[in-house]
Scaffold this active site. Structure first.
Site, PDB file in Angstrom:
ATOM      1  N   GLU A 106       0.814  -1.215   0.000  1.00  0.00           N
ATOM      2  CA  GLU A 106       0.000   0.000   0.000  1.00  0.00           C
ATOM      3  C   GLU A 106       0.851   1.269   0.000  1.00  0.00           C
ATOM      4  OE1 GLU A 106      -2.940  -0.244  -0.746  1.00  0.00           O
ATOM      5  OE2 GLU A 106      -3.455  -2.307  -0.233  1.00  0.00           O
ATOM      6  N   HIS A 153       1.829   1.943  -3.465  1.00  0.00           N
ATOM      7  CA  HIS A 153       0.817   2.694  -4.216  1.00  0.00           C
ATOM      8  C   HIS A 153       0.954   4.194  -3.967  1.00  0.00           C
ATOM      9  CE1 HIS A 153      -1.316  -0.498  -6.062  1.00  0.00           C
ATOM     10  NE2 HIS A 153      -1.919  -0.965  -4.982  1.00  0.00           N
ATOM     11  N   HIS A 182      -0.861  -1.358  -9.787  1.00  0.00           N
ATOM     12  CA  HIS A 182      -0.823  -2.819  -9.722  1.00  0.00           C
ATOM     13  C   HIS A 182       0.027  -3.384 -10.858  1.00  0.00           C
ATOM     14  CE1 HIS A 182      -4.676  -2.767  -7.193  1.00  0.00           C
ATOM     15  NE2 HIS A 182      -3.686  -3.178  -6.429  1.00  0.00           N
ATOM     16  N   CYS A 183       0.903  -4.312 -10.508  1.00  0.00           N
ATOM     17  CA  CYS A 183       1.839  -4.885 -11.479  1.00  0.00           C
ATOM     18  C   CYS A 183       1.165  -5.994 -12.282  1.00  0.00           C
ATOM     19  CB  CYS A 183       3.065  -5.435 -10.750  1.00  0.00           C
ATOM     20  SG  CYS A 183       4.303  -6.135 -11.867  1.00  0.00           S
ATOM     21  N   CYS A 231       4.855 -10.407  -8.386  1.00  0.00           N
ATOM     22  CA  CYS A 231       5.371  -9.195  -7.749  1.00  0.00           C
ATOM     23  C   CYS A 231       4.494  -8.814  -6.562  1.00  0.00           C
ATOM     24  CB  CYS A 231       5.358  -8.065  -8.791  1.00  0.00           C
ATOM     25  SG  CYS A 231       5.882  -6.430  -8.208  1.00  0.00           S
ATOM     26  N   CYS A 252       9.122  -2.949 -11.216  1.00  0.00           N
ATOM     27  CA  CYS A 252       8.697  -2.197 -10.027  1.00  0.00           C
ATOM     28  C   CYS A 252       9.887  -1.822  -9.149  1.00  0.00           C
ATOM     29  CB  CYS A 252       7.666  -3.000  -9.243  1.00  0.00           C
ATOM     30  SG  CYS A 252       6.080  -3.169 -10.109  1.00  0.00           S
TER      31      CYS A 252
END
Length: 359
Positions: A255, A258, A264-265, A270, A292
Site C-alpha cells: 500500500e 501505491h 498494480h503490477c 510481484c 517495479c
C-alpha cells in the site's frame, strides 16, 4: 489456471522504456543492478516468475487495468515522491496491535524495521497508538460475521487532519476489521493517494478468522450507539504469528508502494500485484519485480544491494529492541523473538539476488 507470459521485447521495453533519456539513465546504473534487473526478460531467468492466475476471481481477471511500465510511472505528473521537506513515512496504530502493551510495542518495532529496510533510505516513524474513540469514526457490528468494524473514510479524515508537516505519507494500521460504506461487507484497506494517507487492517490475517473457532465475534448481537466506544474495550486481537507478521509486512509495503505511485503490477509475479482475496494475497511474493524495483529505486534513490542486505539483516536479527513480551501480563518481562520462520525462503531468494548483483 493461466500463466501470463510476456515476450522478451515487451518486458525489456517495460523496464528500459523507448525514451532515449530513460534508456540512458538505465545504462548509467551499476553493472550489477543492470544485470539483476535484466533478469526480467531473460528466457531462462529463475529469479522472477511469470504471473499465474488460478481462477476468474483473481484480481487481473476481475479488475481489468492498463499496465504501468517504467516510462509511464516516471512521467506521471500526479505522482508524488519523497523530498527533503516531506521524507518520512508515518505509521499510526489505531488501538492495540498485540494482546498486551509490550507485545504491541514489539510488533510495531518489527514492522518499523521491515519498512525501513524495504523502503531503504526513507525514515519510518511510528506515532503513539490512538484509541478508536479518538478518531471519532463510525463503527458497526457486521451482520454476517458479528465482528467489530470501523469506517475507513472517517479514519482517513482523521489521519489527514493529523498528518505531520514532514510526512511523505501517514498510514493507519489496526487489528480491527474495516468497512468503507454500509453496503460493503468489509475491506482490507483504503488509501487516498492524493492526500498521502491510508488505513489498513490486519484483523483477517489471524489464523482463525475464516474458521468456526474465530474468537472475535461479538457474542451477543447488539445495536451499536455511535458515541459509545466502550464496545471496543478488550476487543479481540489475533496472536502475532510468523504468517501474520509476513502478511502485515506485505500489505504495508504494497500500500505504501501505491502512495509512491506504483500501480498494480501485471508484468511478473510481484508484491505490487492486486489481490482479491487472502489466498491470492498469500501467493504474491514479498519482492517486487525488476520493473517495479526500478520504479522504487527511481522514487527513493537507494543502492539495490544495500537494500537487499538490510532486508536480510532484518530477518536475521531475532529481536528488534531490548524489551520482551508475554502473553499473560504486560508487567511480566519475557524474551520475545521475532517470528521470521515464514520469511526463510525469501531470505534465500534475496541471497541469490545479492550473488547476481555482486558477480
Amino acid at each position: 489456471m493461466q500463466v501470463l507470459r510476456h515476450s522478451e521485447h515487451t518486458l525489456k521495453t517495460a523496464l528500459l522504456s523507448k525514451n532515449p533519456d530513460l534508456v540512458s539513465q538505465y545504462e548509467k546504473l551499476d553493472a550489477g543492478e543492470q544485470r539483476l534487473m535484466n533478469e526480467a526478460f531473460q528466457p531462462r531467468n529463475n529469479l522472477f516468475e511469470p504471473i499465474t492466475l488460478h481462477s476468474q476471481s483473481d484480481w487481473i481477471s476481475s479488475h481489468p487495468e492498463a499496465p504501468q511500465d517504467f516510462e509511464q510511472f516516471f512521467s506521471d505528473r500526479y505522482r508524488k515522491a519523497p523530498c527533503p521537506k516531506k521524507h518520512i513515512i508515518y505509521i499510526q496504530p489505531i488501538g492495540f496491535l498485540g494482546n498486551t502493551r509490550v507485545i504491541s510495542e514489539e510488533y510495531i518495532k518489527w514492522l518499523k524495521g521491515y519498512c525501513e529496510a524495504f523502503f531503504y533510505g526513507l525514515k519510518v516513524k511510528f506515532l503513539e497508538p490512538v484509541s478508536v474513540s479518538a478518531t471519532k469514526c463510525s463503527f458497526r457490528v457486521n451482520e454476517n460475521t458479528q465482528n467489530l468494524q470501523i469506517h475507513t473514510g472517517h479514519i482517513l479524515a482523521f489521519l489527514k487532519r493529523n498528518k505531520p508537516e514532514d510526512a511523505f505519507c501517514i498510514v493507519g494500521i489496526t487489528m480491527i476489521d474495516l468497512y468503507p460504506r454500509d453496503s460493503w461487507n468489509f475491506v482490507f484497506g483504503q488509501a487516498s493517494l492524493s492526500s498521502g494517507v491510508g488505513i489498513f487492517s490486519f484483523a483477517r490475517y489471524g489464523k482463525d478468522f475464516y474458521t468456526s473457532k474465530y474468537e472475535g465475534s461479538v457474542k451477543v448481537p447488539q445495536r451499536t450507539v455511535s458515541s459509545d466506544y466502550s464496545i471496543f474495550d478488550n476487543y479481540y486481537i489475533p496472536e502475532i504469528t510468523s504468517v501474520l507478521l509476513l502478511r502485515s509486512c506485505k500489505t504495508l509495503t504494497h500500500e505504501i508502494g501505491h502512495i509512491l505511485g506504483l500501480r498494480h503490477c501485471q508484468w511478473l509475479a510481484c508484491l505490487m500485484q492486486g489481490s482479491n482475496h487472502l489466498e491470492e494475497s498469500d501467493r504474491r511474493p514479498l519482492n517486487v519485480c525488476p520493473i517495479c524495483l526500478r520504479k522504487l529505486q527511481s522514487a527513493i534513490g537507494f543502492n539495490i544491494v544495500e537494500r537487499y542486505k538490510a532486508l536480510v539483516k532484518w530477518i536475521d536479527d531475532e529481536s528488534c529492541g531490548e524489551s520482551g513480551a508475554t502473553p499473560k501480563s504486560s508487567s511480566e518481562h519475557v524474551y520475545l523473538p521475532k517470528p521470521v520462520e515464514a520469511f526463510k525462503d525469501w531470505r534465500e531468494w534475496i541471497l541469490r539476488c545479492i550473488a547476481v548483483l555482486e558477480k
